[in-house]
Design a protein around this motif. Sequence first.
Motif, PDB file in Angstrom:
ATOM      1  N   ASN A 182       0.827  -1.211   0.000  1.00 26.23           N
ATOM      2  CA  ASN A 182       0.000   0.000   0.000  1.00 26.23           C
ATOM      3  C   ASN A 182       0.861   1.261   0.000  1.00 26.23           C
ATOM      4  N   LEU A 183       1.976   1.220   0.728  1.00 27.71           N
ATOM      5  CA  LEU A 183       2.877   2.365   0.750  1.00 27.71           C
ATOM      6  C   LEU A 183       3.453   2.624  -0.642  1.00 27.71           C
ATOM      7  N   GLU A 184       3.936   1.577  -1.287  1.00 25.37           N
ATOM      8  CA  GLU A 184       4.500   1.736  -2.632  1.00 25.37           C
ATOM      9  C   GLU A 184       3.457   2.303  -3.592  1.00 25.37           C
ATOM     10  N   ARG A 185       2.230   1.857  -3.448  1.00 28.71           N
ATOM     11  CA  ARG A 185       1.157   2.347  -4.323  1.00 28.71           C
ATOM     12  C   ARG A 185       0.914   3.838  -4.085  1.00 28.71           C
ATOM     13  N   GLU A 186       0.915   4.255  -2.826  1.00 28.51           N
ATOM     14  CA  GLU A 186       0.686   5.662  -2.504  1.00 28.51           C
ATOM     15  C   GLU A 186       1.847   6.543  -2.977  1.00 28.51           C
ATOM     16  N   LEU A 187       3.063   6.076  -2.792  1.00 27.33           N
ATOM     17  CA  LEU A 187       4.228   6.836  -3.256  1.00 27.33           C
ATOM     18  C   LEU A 187       4.157   7.071  -4.761  1.00 27.33           C
ATOM     19  N   GLN A 188       3.776   6.032  -5.494  1.00 29.70           N
ATOM     20  CA  GLN A 188       3.679   6.161  -6.948  1.00 29.70           C
ATOM     21  C   GLN A 188       2.514   7.062  -7.343  1.00 29.70           C
ATOM     22  N   LEU A 189       1.387   6.936  -6.622  1.00 29.56           N
ATOM     23  CA  LEU A 189       0.221   7.775  -6.925  1.00 29.56           C
ATOM     24  C   LEU A 189       0.564   9.249  -6.733  1.00 29.56           C
ATOM     25  N   MET A 190       1.275   9.577  -5.683  1.00 29.62           N
ATOM     26  CA  MET A 190       1.647  10.965  -5.443  1.00 29.62           C
ATOM     27  C   MET A 190       2.598  11.482  -6.523  1.00 29.62           C
ATOM     28  N   GLU A 191       3.428  10.603  -7.035  1.00 28.92           N
ATOM     29  CA  GLU A 191       4.287  11.003  -8.151  1.00 28.92           C
ATOM     30  C   GLU A 191       3.455  11.234  -9.408  1.00 28.92           C
ATOM     31  N   ASP A 192       2.492  10.346  -9.652  1.00 31.15           N
ATOM     32  CA  ASP A 192       1.618  10.488 -10.817  1.00 31.15           C
ATOM     33  C   ASP A 192       0.805  11.779 -10.741  1.00 31.15           C
TER      34      ASP A 192
END
Length: 247
Positions: A182-192
């Motif tokens: 979930n953390l990795e997904r959020e980090l990527q979403l914030m970059e997107d």
Amino acid sequence: MSDDRRRNLVEVRNLLQSCNGFNSEQTRKFYDNNAEMYEQDFVGTLEYQAPHALVDFLLAHFSGDHSNAQVLDVACGSGLVAKLMVGQGFKNFVGVDCSEQMLEEAAKTELYQDLQRALLGTEPLPVQTNKFDLVILVGGLGVGFVPVSVVRELCDAAKPGGLICLMRGNHSSSDEKEFGTNLERELQLMEDEGLWSRVAVKHVERYMLDPQGKTNKQEEDRVYITGSLYIYRKSSSSDGNSQNKKM
């Protein structure tokens, strides 16, 4: 703290395993009750390497003026990170932690200009947005500790162009593995979403001795968990309110 009061590896593992499944409020009480022994248990007995790894990683990627940099140390604990950073010329620290007793330990270092208590995830990060050159969170991200949602608040606290540096241990439980996903997904979403850009990621072999290791073995059987380090740079166009941008 005298050495004769130091708990051995089996004792520390038993202590930490007793709080498996704790929620964040229970975790806060645990650290209140164990603040005085924290550095002995974690740094001494569990060979907690995360603060050293984070500071070394940060120094390799921060080119600003150390003496003028404003540093936000989230989940600051007893001040381990600040004690390492001050040796590299950093002088301006604000600390946040959920435990009042841990903050008292941090205050003894006399390194922090301000210390604030907050149970993150249920209470907002109690700092000004768009203020800090460096926002650091080491060791606090995990089940029953700081939730994934708080990462956006860390981004909000950084100045445009500031760095956010995170480190967490890769614990082996299924809940922790799900947290990491979930953390990795959020980090990527914030970059997107354009809130920040990734500067660097690093895998660390020795984060600390596995606190969930079997306690019926000899202490010489020393198994380490790995750690993950992340550095992001806040976008210069970010308005400091990433919560409104979350999808």
